[in-house]
Design a protein around this motif. Structure first.
Motif, PDB file in Angstrom:
ATOM      1  N   VAL A   1      11.289 -87.440 -82.995  1.00 34.70           N
ATOM      2  CA  VAL A   1      11.302 -87.301 -81.569  1.00 34.70           C
ATOM      3  C   VAL A   1       9.780 -86.883 -81.000  1.00 34.70           C
ATOM      4  O   VAL A   1       9.103 -85.956 -81.864  1.00 34.70           O
ATOM      5  CB  VAL A   1      11.710 -85.748 -81.730  1.00 34.70           C
ATOM      6  N   THR A   2       9.610 -87.515 -80.132  1.00 28.90           N
ATOM      7  CA  THR A   2       7.841 -87.492 -79.235  1.00 28.90           C
ATOM      8  C   THR A   2       8.069 -86.835 -77.623  1.00 28.90           C
ATOM      9  O   THR A   2       9.358 -87.379 -77.449  1.00 28.90           O
ATOM     10  CB  THR A   2       7.836 -88.330 -79.305  1.00 28.90           C
ATOM     11  N   VAL A   3       7.758 -85.602 -78.108  1.00 29.40           N
ATOM     12  CA  VAL A   3       7.718 -85.082 -76.531  1.00 29.40           C
ATOM     13  C   VAL A   3       6.953 -84.678 -75.510  1.00 29.40           C
ATOM     14  O   VAL A   3       5.319 -83.983 -76.412  1.00 29.40           O
ATOM     15  CB  VAL A   3       8.304 -83.256 -77.353  1.00 29.40           C
ATOM     16  N   PRO A   4       7.123 -84.512 -75.056  1.00 31.31           N
ATOM     17  CA  PRO A   4       6.335 -83.878 -73.492  1.00 31.31           C
ATOM     18  C   PRO A   4       5.630 -82.437 -74.063  1.00 31.31           C
ATOM     19  O   PRO A   4       6.572 -82.168 -74.490  1.00 31.31           O
ATOM     20  CB  PRO A   4       6.863 -84.252 -72.126  1.00 31.31           C
ATOM     21  N   PRO A   5       4.182 -82.467 -73.716  1.00 34.26           N
ATOM     22  CA  PRO A   5       3.999 -80.632 -74.336  1.00 34.26           C
ATOM     23  C   PRO A   5       4.310 -79.809 -73.500  1.00 34.26           C
ATOM     24  O   PRO A   5       5.120 -78.311 -74.668  1.00 34.26           O
ATOM     25  CB  PRO A   5       2.509 -81.052 -74.176  1.00 34.26           C
TER      26      PRO A   5
ATOM     27  N   LYS B   1      -6.769 -81.400 -74.198  1.00 37.47           N
ATOM     28  CA  LYS B   1      -6.902 -80.553 -74.159  1.00 37.47           C
ATOM     29  C   LYS B   1      -5.321 -80.469 -74.834  1.00 37.47           C
ATOM     30  O   LYS B   1      -5.323 -79.383 -75.412  1.00 37.47           O
ATOM     31  CB  LYS B   1      -6.939 -79.864 -73.094  1.00 37.47           C
ATOM     32  N   GLU B   2      -4.921 -80.930 -74.049  1.00 38.36           N
ATOM     33  CA  GLU B   2      -2.713 -80.477 -74.746  1.00 38.36           C
ATOM     34  C   GLU B   2      -2.622 -80.485 -75.981  1.00 38.36           C
ATOM     35  O   GLU B   2      -2.273 -80.014 -76.887  1.00 38.36           O
ATOM     36  CB  GLU B   2      -2.188 -80.991 -74.001  1.00 38.36           C
ATOM     37  N   ILE B   3      -3.223 -81.542 -77.024  1.00 41.30           N
ATOM     38  CA  ILE B   3      -2.837 -81.907 -78.197  1.00 41.30           C
ATOM     39  C   ILE B   3      -3.662 -81.266 -79.098  1.00 41.30           C
ATOM     40  O   ILE B   3      -3.251 -80.365 -79.961  1.00 41.30           O
ATOM     41  CB  ILE B   3      -4.084 -83.422 -78.566  1.00 41.30           C
ATOM     42  N   ALA B   4      -4.845 -80.744 -78.420  1.00 42.63           N
ATOM     43  CA  ALA B   4      -5.753 -79.417 -79.289  1.00 42.63           C
ATOM     44  C   ALA B   4      -4.937 -77.874 -78.721  1.00 42.63           C
ATOM     45  O   ALA B   4      -4.751 -77.605 -80.477  1.00 42.63           O
ATOM     46  CB  ALA B   4      -6.641 -78.927 -78.136  1.00 42.63           C
ATOM     47  N   GLU B   5      -3.921 -77.732 -77.892  1.00 37.84           N
ATOM     48  CA  GLU B   5      -3.238 -76.708 -78.158  1.00 37.84           C
ATOM     49  C   GLU B   5      -1.639 -76.389 -79.340  1.00 37.84           C
ATOM     50  O   GLU B   5      -2.127 -75.752 -79.411  1.00 37.84           O
ATOM     51  CB  GLU B   5      -2.541 -76.519 -77.101  1.00 37.84           C
ATOM     52  N   LEU B   6      -1.357 -77.371 -79.256  1.00 35.90           N
ATOM     53  CA  LEU B   6      -0.351 -77.974 -79.968  1.00 35.90           C
ATOM     54  C   LEU B   6      -0.526 -78.173 -81.379  1.00 35.90           C
ATOM     55  O   LEU B   6      -0.198 -77.784 -82.552  1.00 35.90           O
ATOM     56  CB  LEU B   6       0.170 -79.235 -79.744  1.00 35.90           C
TER      57      LEU B   6
END
Ligand code: E4P
Length: 217
Positions: free
Chosen positions: A182-186, A11-16
């Motif tokens: 950079v890998t970042v939490p949503p 769900k978070e990935i879809a928003e991003l």
């Protein structure tokens, strides 16, 4: 600089994705557990959503186990990047998997010597964990700076993937230090766009505009 999201929540990935700013995803066993989903199902769904690299971590401790798990994970989709830990066995697995033409992310890196070894083992990405070093009272960002110098000294192709990002400051400093990714939490990705002066400025522009009675469309 590439932006990856550090999450296994679809769900978070879809928003991003909707934001249009995400180049890839990193997951780890803790994030998979947090998603509450089957590892193959969730990774396959993520790989369909995101065109770029999707890191999937092995859990075996020997190179043999890591290689067979890595090969199995890579069957999920062509954009899977196999994530192996920075141990001697992990480096051995990295060498084998990268020689097969697979993308490998060497994770849990806490020193520049470890990063040097990962590059020699053919890693596609090295993941130095900034936040976890800061937690111990060390300077995580110095590690990114050192690795940048070492990789540039020898023209290593391995990309520096700044991980364990805990704040917008970590993102800014990683960019200044020349991290490739950079890998970042949503939640932190959203914070990057926020500024109180932006909100205040927008409010006053709109108040003045509304007084004109004009319309653009
Ligand atoms: C990176 O690949 C890791 O999944 C992640 O950045 C670890 O972050 P943490 O230290 O906040 O758990």
């Amino acid at each position: 600089m590439e932006f990856f999201a550090d999450t296994a929540e679809t769900k978070e990935i879809a928003e991003l994705i909707d934001l249009g700013l995400i180049d890839g995803i990193t997951t780890n066993p803790s994030l998979i557990r947090k998603s509450g989903r089957d590892v193959f199902q969730v990774l396959s769904e993520i790989c369909q959503m995101v065109k770029g690299s999707v890191s999937a971590e092995v859990v075996g401790l020997t190179a043999k186990e890591m290689v067979s798990e890595g090969r199995r994970l890579a069957e999920i989709a062509s954009n899977i990047t196999i994530k192996v830990p920075l141990t001697l066995e992990g480096l051995k697995a990295c060498k084998i998997l990268s020689s097969e033409g697979r993308q490998v992310n060497v994770t849990l890196c806490f020193s520049s010597n470890q990063a040097l070894l990962a590059a020699k083992a053919g890693a596609t990405y090295i993941s130095p964990f900034i936040g976890r070093l800061d937690d111990l009272g060390m300077n995580g960002m110095e590690l990114i700076e050192d690795i940048r110098i070492i990789y540039d000294n020898y023209d290593f192709d391995t990309k520096i993937l700044a991980a364990s990002i805990r704040s917008p400051l970590h993102v800014r400093e990683s960019a200044l230090a020349g991290a490739d990714v950079v890998t970042v939490p949503p939640a932190i990705i959203k914070k990057l766009a926020q500024h109180p002066l932006t909100d205040k400025g927008l409010e006053s522009f709109l108040a003045d505009w509304n007084k004109t009675g004009m319309k653009i469309v």
